[in-house]
Design an enzyme around this catalytic site. Sequence first.
Site, PDB file in Angstrom:
ATOM      1  N   HIS A 125     -25.745   0.699 -32.437  1.00 57.27           N
ATOM      2  CA  HIS A 125     -24.917   1.844 -32.812  1.00 57.27           C
ATOM      3  C   HIS A 125     -23.524   1.290 -33.115  1.00 57.27           C
ATOM      4  O   HIS A 125     -23.107   0.298 -32.519  1.00 57.27           O
ATOM      5  CB  HIS A 125     -24.879   2.765 -31.589  1.00 57.27           C
ATOM      6  N   ASP A 202     -26.284  -1.121 -23.749  1.00 56.21           N
ATOM      7  CA  ASP A 202     -25.947   0.257 -24.106  1.00 56.21           C
ATOM      8  C   ASP A 202     -27.182   1.102 -23.810  1.00 56.21           C
ATOM      9  O   ASP A 202     -28.191   1.023 -24.514  1.00 56.21           O
ATOM     10  CB  ASP A 202     -25.564   0.279 -25.588  1.00 56.21           C
ATOM     11  N   GLN A 205     -29.300   5.722 -25.311  1.00 51.02           N
ATOM     12  CA  GLN A 205     -30.518   6.311 -25.859  1.00 51.02           C
ATOM     13  C   GLN A 205     -31.717   6.107 -24.932  1.00 51.02           C
ATOM     14  O   GLN A 205     -32.740   6.768 -25.069  1.00 51.02           O
ATOM     15  CB  GLN A 205     -30.803   5.673 -27.222  1.00 51.02           C
ATOM     16  N   LYS A 228     -26.669  13.161 -23.557  1.00 50.32           N
ATOM     17  CA  LYS A 228     -27.993  12.848 -24.104  1.00 50.32           C
ATOM     18  C   LYS A 228     -29.086  13.022 -23.051  1.00 50.32           C
ATOM     19  O   LYS A 228     -30.253  12.786 -23.299  1.00 50.32           O
ATOM     20  CB  LYS A 228     -28.010  11.431 -24.656  1.00 50.32           C
ATOM     21  N   CYS A 366     -25.082   6.361 -37.395  1.00 49.12           N
ATOM     22  CA  CYS A 366     -24.091   5.442 -36.807  1.00 49.12           C
ATOM     23  C   CYS A 366     -24.659   4.040 -36.672  1.00 49.12           C
ATOM     24  O   CYS A 366     -24.327   3.316 -35.730  1.00 49.12           O
ATOM     25  CB  CYS A 366     -23.600   5.930 -35.437  1.00 49.12           C
TER      26      CYS A 366
HETATM   27  C1  LIG Z   1     -25.242   8.160 -28.800  1.00 55.27           C
HETATM   28  C2  LIG Z   1     -25.195   6.716 -28.721  1.00 55.27           C
HETATM   29  C3  LIG Z   1     -23.989   6.042 -28.530  1.00 55.27           C
HETATM   30  C4  LIG Z   1     -22.655   6.718 -28.476  1.00 55.27           C
HETATM   31  O1  LIG Z   1     -22.577   7.643 -27.460  1.00 55.27           O
HETATM   32  P1  LIG Z   1     -21.302   8.597 -27.336  1.00 55.27           P
HETATM   33  O2  LIG Z   1     -21.738   9.645 -26.387  1.00 55.27           O
HETATM   34  O3  LIG Z   1     -21.026   9.114 -28.711  1.00 55.27           O
HETATM   35  O4  LIG Z   1     -20.174   7.767 -26.823  1.00 55.27           O
HETATM   36  C5  LIG Z   1     -24.030   4.667 -28.429  1.00 55.27           C
HETATM   37  N1  LIG Z   1     -25.185   3.997 -28.494  1.00 55.27           N
HETATM   38  C6  LIG Z   1     -26.365   4.613 -28.675  1.00 55.27           C
HETATM   39  C7  LIG Z   1     -27.615   3.802 -28.728  1.00 55.27           C
HETATM   40  C8  LIG Z   1     -26.412   5.993 -28.806  1.00 55.27           C
HETATM   41  O5  LIG Z   1     -27.572   6.604 -28.990  1.00 55.27           O
END
Ligand SMILES: *Cc1c(COP(=O)(O)O)cnc(C)c1O
Length: 408
Positions: A125, A202, A205, A228, A366
């Site tokens: 992302h 990260d 997701q 999320k 993104c």
């Molecule tokens: C949604 C997402 C982000 C960003 O999350 P925010 O809540 O916008 O800070 C980063 N990495 C992944 C894989 C995502 O799905």
Amino acid sequence: MIEIAFNIATIRKDFPILNRKVNGHPLIYLDNAATSQTPQQVIDVIVAYYQNYNANIHRGVHALSQEATDAYEAARVKIQEHFNIAKPHEVIFTSGTTHGINLVANGFTSLLRPGDEVLVSAMEHHSNIVPWQMLCERTGAVLRVIPMNEEGELVMEQFHNMLSNTVKLVFCNHVSNALGTVNPIKEIIDASHSAGASVLVDGAQAAPHIKADLQSLDVDFYTVSAHKICGPTGIGMLYGKEEWLKKLPPYQGGGEMIAEVTFEKTTYADLPHKFEAGTPNVCGGIAFGAALDYMNGIGFDQIVAYENELLEYATSELLKIEGLKIYGTAREKTAVISFNIKGIHPYDIGTILDKLGIAVRTGHHCAQPIMDFYQIPGTVRASFSFYNTREEVDKLVAAVRKAKDMLL
Ligand SMILES: *Cc1c(COP(=O)(O)O)cnc(C)c1O
């Protein structure tokens, strides 16, 4: 079809938004990878906070402040337990994944030297790319990309070859938001550690689908956004190993994060407050805890089994449409389907689906480098949650067929 161990009709009743109509049709919400919907149980917690004990925390001696502080710190412990984190002060409340990554990237400014290497996966992302590019600009470190293949899997052989003693940091998402790929993060973490590099995963997701055990993963940093995972926007968590959090400098200065302030010198508060400057999103933190309670009440095993079944069904039904191509066919996937139909722009499909009450995401999600890899402008992305149904999948497939007929 395996027997669903939870009652989907009961679950759907928890989500008031699923009753609404969009453009005259019942809402079919398939944009869960962008944000999840919020169950009444979490909404109730938010309302109760503002009705009964809204106060600033860690400061007041009065009852409301104490109640709010207790609830906020209890939520921190819920997060700690959920992710099997050793100590509550290794949980830093952030505004979300983006904030958490920037906090770490900023902290490494004084720890990297020109010529050091940082590795980032090809399927990140933007929020797990841009902060590291900025870090490299500040420090003279070099950003290198772990490649991926046509299926949307990382090429692990090349990753292992890229590791050396000049690699200091490795960044990878646990699950790709654009492709649904579940990355082999345990292998990435172990190999990186053997080479002397630290790893930030990260988990934005992954969190809605995978209950990550951060101690057994032995990851250095892990980031999550509550929105999320059935929680509200504007709150998330950064996990950092205690040794790292002690080493990194504060990200922002302000109230809450200090031990003592004079104009000559300020000393910083202990963890986690060192990284939590200013009045935090108190209500959001409490609601984040409630969201984890809700998800755990259903059970991640049940959630994953059900979502995988939806994924399999939707994949096979969509592939019956001639000219439809799915991007991201990794062996390990969560319930995300990115697709295009030959000769049609994804935006046009998304617009027609919206007219039929179906919410999907269109565009680059993104993750522009992934789109460049496939040489496409973007995809249509349907992402599923445990409150979606097979009937909704059928309606999606019918709507995509209809869009194709209209547009070709
Ligand atoms: C949604 C997402 C982000 C960003 O999350 P925010 O809540 O916008 O800070 C980063 N990495 C992944 C894989 C995502 O799905």
